[in-house]
Design a protein around this motif. Structure first.
Motif, mmCIF file in Angstrom:
data_model
loop_
_atom_site.group_PDB
_atom_site.id
_atom_site.type_symbol
_atom_site.label_atom_id
_atom_site.label_comp_id
_atom_site.label_asym_id
_atom_site.label_seq_id
_atom_site.Cartn_x
_atom_site.Cartn_y
_atom_site.Cartn_z
ATOM 1 N N UNK A 78 0.829 -1.214 0.000
ATOM 2 C CA UNK A 78 0.000 0.000 0.000
ATOM 3 C C UNK A 78 0.856 1.253 0.000
ATOM 4 N N UNK A 79 1.930 1.225 0.761
ATOM 5 C CA UNK A 79 2.844 2.359 0.807
ATOM 6 C C UNK A 79 3.475 2.593 -0.574
ATOM 7 N N UNK A 80 3.924 1.517 -1.198
ATOM 8 C CA UNK A 80 4.518 1.627 -2.544
ATOM 9 C C UNK A 80 3.495 2.109 -3.564
ATOM 10 N N UNK A 81 2.245 1.684 -3.403
ATOM 11 C CA UNK A 81 1.188 2.117 -4.308
ATOM 12 C C UNK A 81 0.995 3.631 -4.203
ATOM 13 N N UNK A 82 1.014 4.152 -2.973
ATOM 14 C CA UNK A 82 0.898 5.589 -2.772
ATOM 15 C C UNK A 82 2.067 6.345 -3.384
ATOM 16 N N UNK A 83 3.286 5.823 -3.186
ATOM 17 C CA UNK A 83 4.457 6.438 -3.815
ATOM 18 C C UNK A 83 4.324 6.403 -5.336
ATOM 19 N N UNK A 84 3.841 5.267 -5.860
ATOM 20 C CA UNK A 84 3.726 5.078 -7.306
ATOM 21 C C UNK A 84 2.905 6.187 -7.961
ATOM 22 N N UNK A 85 1.699 6.435 -7.464
ATOM 23 C CA UNK A 85 0.851 7.428 -8.123
ATOM 24 C C UNK A 85 1.419 8.831 -8.001
ATOM 25 N N UNK A 86 2.054 9.131 -6.873
ATOM 26 C CA UNK A 86 2.643 10.463 -6.730
ATOM 27 C C UNK A 86 3.873 10.638 -7.608
ATOM 28 N N UNK A 87 4.682 9.605 -7.737
ATOM 29 C CA UNK A 87 5.833 9.677 -8.645
ATOM 30 C C UNK A 87 5.363 9.803 -10.088
ATOM 31 N N UNK A 88 4.328 9.027 -10.453
ATOM 32 C CA UNK A 88 3.781 9.133 -11.812
ATOM 33 C C UNK A 88 3.275 10.543 -12.093
ATOM 34 N N UNK A 89 2.556 11.111 -11.145
ATOM 35 C CA UNK A 89 1.933 12.423 -11.355
ATOM 36 C C UNK A 89 2.936 13.562 -11.367
ATOM 37 N N UNK A 90 3.888 13.525 -10.451
ATOM 38 C CA UNK A 90 4.737 14.701 -10.268
ATOM 39 C C UNK A 90 6.166 14.571 -10.801
ATOM 40 N N UNK A 91 6.665 13.360 -10.977
ATOM 41 C CA UNK A 91 8.045 13.196 -11.440
ATOM 42 C C UNK A 91 8.136 12.644 -12.869
#
Length: 135
Positions: A3-16
């Motif tokens: 779940x933690x990695x999933x949260x990182x995933x969407x934020x990295x996709x959106x902002x980086x």
């Protein structure tokens, strides 16, 4: 951890990774999991001698390949595109619809749909509503 990695995933996709195409990200994901998957294959008790002799094994692997290439890859591209055009919170909340889609496929396949599944689907939809509603 997932779940933690999933949260990182969407934020990295959106902002980086906003300048990387959705297809490019999906291809990168599949390329990244290929080496560990091959290592696990060779370390397992998979027998190359019986692999091509058993028709059921070949048929099963064909369907796994179709599911991975058409289902998972297409869904990943669509999800990456959704993250690009919306917010990470909204994109993640659409994941909660997956069990409902799975129930629909199960019903088409002849599985029963009891009250517990109905209540579970209702709770999922209520959670999505509460997460995405405007304050």
């Amino acid at each position: 951890i997932a779940s933690l990695c999933y949260g990182f995933n969407v934020n990295i996709l959106k902002y980086k990774l906003k300048r990387v195409s959705s297809i490019g990200i999906a291809i990168g994901n599949f390329l990244a999991i290929t080496p560990p998957a091959l290592i696990l294959l060779f370390l397992s008790d998979f027998s190359w001698n019986t692999f091509y002799k058993e028709e059921d094994i070949i048929t099963s692997l064909l369907f796994v390949f179709i599911l991975a290439s058409m289902g998972t890859a297409l869904a990943k591209v669509m999800f990456n595109e959704l993250v690009t055009i919306s917010s990470p919170v909204f994109s993640v909340s659409t994941t909660y619809l997956l069990p409902i889609v799975a129930i629909g496929w199960g019903m088409l396949d002849g599985e029963s749909f009891g009250i517990s599944k109905f209540l579970s689907a209702f709770i999922i939809l209520l959670g999505i509503y509460l997460i995405t509603k405007k304050k």
